[in-house]
Design an enzyme around this catalytic site. Structure first.
Site, PDB file in Angstrom:
ATOM      1  CG  ASP A   1      -1.855  -1.218   1.217  1.00 30.93           C
ATOM      2  OD1 ASP A   1      -2.201  -1.690   0.121  1.00 30.93           O
ATOM      3  OD2 ASP A   1      -2.189  -1.699   2.308  1.00 30.93           O
TER       4      ASP A   1
ATOM      5  CE  LYS B   1       2.431  -2.337  -4.341  1.00 23.26           C
ATOM      6  NZ  LYS B   1       2.051  -1.974  -2.969  1.00 23.26           N
TER       7      LYS B   1
ATOM      8  N   GLY C   1      -4.499  -4.388  -3.850  1.00 22.61           N
ATOM      9  CA  GLY C   1      -5.518  -3.381  -4.140  1.00 22.61           C
ATOM     10  C   GLY C   1      -4.779  -2.117  -4.514  1.00 22.61           C
ATOM     11  CG  HIS C   2      -2.001  -2.098  -7.008  1.00 18.30           C
ATOM     12  ND1 HIS C   2      -1.090  -2.646  -7.874  1.00 18.30           N
ATOM     13  CD2 HIS C   2      -1.716  -2.622  -5.793  1.00 18.30           C
ATOM     14  CE1 HIS C   2      -0.293  -3.461  -7.199  1.00 18.30           C
ATOM     15  NE2 HIS C   2      -0.665  -3.476  -5.943  1.00 18.30           N
TER      16      HIS C   2
ATOM     17  CD  GLN D   1       0.939  -8.882  -2.647  1.00 21.61           C
ATOM     18  OE1 GLN D   1       1.648  -9.513  -3.413  1.00 21.61           O
ATOM     19  NE2 GLN D   1      -0.313  -8.618  -2.904  1.00 21.61           N
TER      20      GLN D   1
HETATM   21  P1  GDP Z   1      -0.864   0.341  -3.557  1.00 17.94           P
HETATM   22  O1  GDP Z   1      -1.435  -0.949  -3.090  1.00 17.94           O
HETATM   23  O2  GDP Z   1       0.603   0.419  -3.302  1.00 17.94           O
HETATM   24  O3  GDP Z   1      -1.205   0.679  -4.976  1.00 17.94           O
HETATM   25  O4  GDP Z   1      -1.517   1.478  -2.640  1.00 17.94           O
HETATM   26  P2  GDP Z   1      -3.075   1.620  -2.246  1.00 17.94           P
HETATM   27  O5  GDP Z   1      -3.827   2.051  -3.439  1.00 17.94           O
HETATM   28  O6  GDP Z   1      -3.549   0.398  -1.551  1.00 17.94           O
HETATM   29  O7  GDP Z   1      -3.011   2.746  -1.145  1.00 17.94           O
HETATM   30  C1  GDP Z   1      -2.502   4.015  -1.427  1.00 17.94           C
HETATM   31  C2  GDP Z   1      -3.596   5.055  -1.110  1.00 17.94           C
HETATM   32  O8  GDP Z   1      -3.007   6.352  -1.052  1.00 17.94           O
HETATM   33  C3  GDP Z   1      -4.651   5.163  -2.161  1.00 17.94           C
HETATM   34  O9  GDP Z   1      -5.877   5.457  -1.548  1.00 17.94           O
HETATM   35  C4  GDP Z   1      -4.215   6.318  -3.040  1.00 17.94           C
HETATM   36  O10 GDP Z   1      -5.271   6.970  -3.720  1.00 17.94           O
HETATM   37  C5  GDP Z   1      -3.613   7.232  -2.013  1.00 17.94           C
HETATM   38  N1  GDP Z   1      -2.502   8.079  -2.454  1.00 17.94           N
HETATM   39  C6  GDP Z   1      -1.585   7.830  -3.416  1.00 17.94           C
HETATM   40  N2  GDP Z   1      -0.643   8.799  -3.425  1.00 17.94           N
HETATM   41  C7  GDP Z   1      -1.003   9.669  -2.467  1.00 17.94           C
HETATM   42  C8  GDP Z   1      -0.412  10.865  -1.958  1.00 17.94           C
HETATM   43  O11 GDP Z   1       0.647  11.296  -2.380  1.00 17.94           O
HETATM   44  N3  GDP Z   1      -1.072  11.500  -0.946  1.00 17.94           N
HETATM   45  C9  GDP Z   1      -2.224  11.030  -0.425  1.00 17.94           C
HETATM   46  N4  GDP Z   1      -2.792  11.720   0.568  1.00 17.94           N
HETATM   47  N5  GDP Z   1      -2.799   9.895  -0.848  1.00 17.94           N
HETATM   48  C10 GDP Z   1      -2.182   9.215  -1.852  1.00 17.94           C
HETATM   49  P1  IMO Z   2      -0.864  -4.199  -2.253  1.00 15.00           P
HETATM   50  O1  IMO Z   2      -0.404  -4.735  -3.588  1.00 15.00           O
HETATM   51  C1  IMO Z   2      -0.953  -4.638   2.090  1.00 15.00           C
HETATM   52  C2  IMO Z   2      -0.851  -8.730   3.652  1.00 15.00           C
HETATM   53  C3  IMO Z   2      -2.088  -9.214   4.365  1.00 15.00           C
HETATM   54  C4  IMO Z   2      -1.479 -10.196   5.355  1.00 15.00           C
HETATM   55  C5  IMO Z   2      -0.341 -10.809   4.555  1.00 15.00           C
HETATM   56  C6  IMO Z   2      -0.672 -12.146   3.916  1.00 15.00           C
HETATM   57  O2  IMO Z   2      -2.180  -3.516  -2.306  1.00 15.00           O
HETATM   58  O3  IMO Z   2       0.214  -3.396  -1.613  1.00 15.00           O
HETATM   59  P2  IMO Z   2      -2.189 -12.867   1.853  1.00 15.00           P
HETATM   60  O4  IMO Z   2      -3.644 -12.656   1.592  1.00 15.00           O
HETATM   61  O5  IMO Z   2      -1.296 -12.296   0.808  1.00 15.00           O
HETATM   62  O6  IMO Z   2      -1.848 -14.295   2.168  1.00 15.00           O
HETATM   63  O7  IMO Z   2      -1.905 -12.059   3.225  1.00 15.00           O
HETATM   64  O8  IMO Z   2      -0.007  -9.872   3.541  1.00 15.00           O
HETATM   65  N1  IMO Z   2      -1.080  -8.210   2.278  1.00 15.00           N
HETATM   66  C7  IMO Z   2      -1.060  -6.919   1.954  1.00 15.00           C
HETATM   67  N2  IMO Z   2      -0.929  -5.824   2.739  1.00 15.00           N
HETATM   68  N3  IMO Z   2      -1.051  -4.514   0.744  1.00 15.00           N
HETATM   69  C8  IMO Z   2      -1.151  -5.609  -0.050  1.00 15.00           C
HETATM   70  O9  IMO Z   2      -1.134  -5.525  -1.391  1.00 15.00           O
HETATM   71  C9  IMO Z   2      -1.200  -6.876   0.561  1.00 15.00           C
HETATM   72  N4  IMO Z   2      -1.320  -8.130   0.089  1.00 15.00           N
HETATM   73  C10 IMO Z   2      -1.232  -8.935   1.148  1.00 15.00           C
HETATM   74  O10 IMO Z   2      -2.760  -8.162   5.010  1.00 15.00           O
HETATM   75  O11 IMO Z   2      -0.911  -9.494   6.423  1.00 15.00           O
HETATM   76 MG    MG Z   3      -2.934  -1.655  -1.795  1.00 15.95          MG
END
Ligand code: GDP
Ligand code: IMO
Ligand code: MG
Length: 442
Positions: free
Chosen positions: A27, A30, A54-55, A242
């Site tokens: 998270d 990416k 979840g991107h 991840q």
């Molecule tokens: P990922 O799994 O690495 O793609 O990240 P996620 O999408 O799960 O979580 C990142 C969250 O931060 C999302 O809700 C994005 O919309 C938000 N986000 C991304 N860049 C920024 C930033 O620079 N500032 C803020 N406040 N939110 C951001």
């Molecule tokens: P993105 O790509 C954050 C965590 C789960 C758990 C552990 C194992 O959005 O960054 P799993 O279901 O993979 O066997 O769970 O890894 N986990 C993540 N945490 N972002 C993710 O993906 C994750 N994918 C798995 O919460 O602790």
């Molecule tokens: Mg994510």
């Protein structure tokens, strides 16, 4: 006479493969970054993990939550590829594809899925649910319950593994029958009759054949496709899922995911040889978060953590669980940047730190009375470390509209400079908000 073979890497300026790798526990934003960089690439590749990812991509007024489909799908003229390193849950993938199509996103010739990808079945979901709560030490892994671990386990075990290509064969129902028999025998002692009843051979075989038929037009040999693409100098962007601390071999085992989510996984997941990868961009959130169980030395289970959670909207994209929040851990990031072969860093969500009077960065750990910058290999040790913090002054200003690095408050610049020093890599990209124009390059 000796034959002379041409090394396709000769004149390797043509080779252009960049990877985006999360350096924390996932998270790190990416998705935003991949979407941003996709424009400069011809192919975007998802190569490990599955629907546990979840991107988030914010594009204009639209917000997309991508799980299996590469974040490049929203960019025209980019081919998106899911390789054999990914574990596929066909219902999840098709729901995601349908959702995107309904929103006007094109998914056709621009999309390819490996027929080598292992398939997640209902028994994997059941196993994930039953076995994760079973660790007995008071702390479960807290998986996303998407069947990721059980599917990878069957892949490595081989006997009960089913790949996408198998769904297209006539003997697929027999394969399901054999596998269901084995799974029922293994699970009968630990799962309810109601749960066991969901493992119905005829239903599963029929459903997955139907789902397979819908996926078949996209299925192919992505390994050969990507090797051809690399040799012909196509610009490829690999989208890690991840984060490196969740890497099965190098992360905080057993509180990890079941794939190589650090930079070491790029080649085995994608099939692109390591020496063809010429850039790894390490993605770092400006503080730390973690979802699920496992040690987290800089966690702030207090007002600071709650403030970070509120300001950063730190709730899981997949499961909506509140993310655990804490200070930036430069020991961990230095480790994962080195492990992942990172060239430069992207520091994301810097705007979330505005208004905090002081910022802590963990610069070393204290373990058994000694200071170390090494990241422990055993979670038992990681649980016992005391983070050693350096305190930097914060900044008051809202930076979400800043367009140039030089316009950032001086304390924000000092924070970034300290990250560069501690991690040993330059910061190339700074993100100050979820939207693509809230990004500072250079
Ligand atoms: P990922 O799994 O690495 O793609 O990240 P996620 O999408 O799960 O979580 C990142 C969250 O931060 C999302 O809700 C994005 O919309 C938000 N986000 C991304 N860049 C920024 C930033 O620079 N500032 C803020 N406040 N939110 C951001
Ligand atoms: P993105 O790509 C954050 C965590 C789960 C758990 C552990 C194992 O959005 O960054 P799993 O279901 O993979 O066997 O769970 O890894 N986990 C993540 N945490 N972002 C993710 O993906 C994750 N994918 C798995 O919460 O602790
Ligand atoms: Mg994510």
């Amino acid at each position: 006479m000796r034959r002379i073979f041409r090394d396709p890497l000769m004149g390797c300026s043509r080779v252009s493969t960049t990877c985006v790798i999360g350096l924390q526990w996932g998270d790190e934003a990416k998705g935003k970054l991949v979407h941003l960089l996709a424009e400069q690439h011809e192919i975007v590749v998802r190569y490990q993990g599955g629907a546990n990812a979840g991107h988030t991509v914010v594009s204009g007024t639209e917000t997309y939550k991508l799980s299996l489909v590469p974040s490049g799908i929203l960019v025209p003229n980019v081919r998106c590829v899911i390789t054999g390193g990914v574990v596929l849950h066909p219902p999840a993938l098709l729901a995601e594809m349908d959702g995107l199509t309904a929103r006007g996103v094109q998914i056709g010739e621009n999309f390819m899925i490996s027929d080598r990808a292992h398939v997640i079945f209902p028994w994997h979901l059941l196993e994930d649910r039953l076995l994760d709560s079973e660790r007995g030490n008071g702390e479960s892994i807290g998986t996303t319950q998407r069947g990721i671990g059980p599917c990878y386990r069957d892949k490595v075990g081989r006997n009960h593994a089913i790949r996408l290509g198998d769904l297209f064969r006539d003997n697929f129902p027999e394969q399901v029958e054999r596998t269901v028999a084995a799974k029922r025998a293994a699970l009968s002692g630990i799962c309810s009759g109601e749960d066991l009843a969901t493992l119905d051979v005829a239903n599963i075989a029929r459903d997955y054949q139907e789902l397979g038929a819908r996926l078949r037009p996209f299925a192919g040999d992505t390994t050969s496709y990507l090797l051809d693409a690399t040799e012909s100098g196509k610009r490829i962007l690999c989208e890690g899922a991840q984060g490196a601390l969740l890497d099965i071999d190098h992360g905080t085992f057993p509180y990890v995911t079941s794939s190589n989510s650090s930079g070491v996984g790029i080649s085995n997941g994608s099939g692109i040889p390591g020496r063809w990868i010429n850039k790894v961009l390490g993605v770092v959130k400006a503080y730390s978060t973690r979802v699920g169980g496992g040690p987290f030395p800089t966690e702030q289970d207090n007002d600071i953590g709650q403030q970070l959670r509120d300001r950063g909207n730190e709730y899981g994209t997949v499961t909506r669980r509140p993310r655990r929040c804490g200070w930036l851990d430069a020991v961990a990031i230095r480790y994962t940047a080195r492990l992942s072969g990172v060239n430069s860093l992207a520091v994301m969500l810097l705007d979330v730190l505005s208004g905090l009077p002081e910022l802590n960065i963990c610069t070393s750990y204290e373990l058994n009375g000694e200071r170390t910058r090494n990241f422990p290999s055993q979670v038992e040790d990681l649980r016992r470390v005391t983070p050693v913090y350096e305190t930097l002054p914060g900044w008051e200003e809202d930076i979400s509209g800043v367009k140039a690095r030089s316009s950032l408050p001086k304390n924000a610049l000092a924070y970034l400079a300290r990250i560069e020093e501690l991690v040993g890599r330059p910061v190339e990209i700074i993100s100050v908000g979820p939207e693509r124009n809230q990004t500072i390059h250079g």
